[in-house]
Motif scaffolding. Sequence first.
Motif: not given
Length: 219
Positions: A192-201, A143-159
């Motif tokens: 579905a929300a997680v996939l949308a926020k992470t940009g994952a297929r 894994g290519k660990r990113q230097a800083a957490a991407p914006a999507w991490v902060a956009r996730l709700t607790g659930r």
Amino acid sequence: MNDGTIRIVLADDERMVRTALRVILDAEAGLEVVGEAATGAEAVSVVRELRPDVVLMDVRMPEVDGIRATERILATMDDPPRVVVVTTFEHDSYVYEALRAGAAGFLLKRAAAEDLVQAVRLVARSDSLLFPAAVRGLAAEYGKRQAAAPAWVARLTGREADVLRLVAAGLTNAEIARRLAVGPATVKTHVAAVLAKTGARDRTQAVIAAYESGFITPG
């Protein structure tokens, strides 16, 4: 899927491997091998023509390897199949790159026949992660660990964060619903929300994104 039958294309440059896979899969009710390919380029062409539900893709093939073939299939089809990489070596950078490219999971060529059949059925359902421990190991190694957490991490709700962690642990939607005491439809909405926020297929890409962002730490 047509009438519940899972249609499969086999892509491997070794005829003997394709024959062995066909014998195993065609013997199972509800599974049908509809095509074969000996190169990555041929795999792309066959998949576009036959539009299967699942592709078993050898990661190392001549002309176009399984990684590039997976990328082309997923990028050029409106409703692409689920691609499962078939490989000799579990801890292989090629396998990790194939997962990052959009493969739904991977299988070892030495896997037992029942494991092959179960994996095809599981990935066709699209609600679980194939071999989550192995994905964790690959993420830790390649894994290519990113230097800083991407914006999507902060956009996730607790659930949603809870759901992503449970997806990474390999739980199905039904298992997540029981764990969180919510309905399966609610879990599906969160996924579905997680996939949308992470940009994952799919779930696999979302889990890889979680590891590479530092949201989940291997181990």
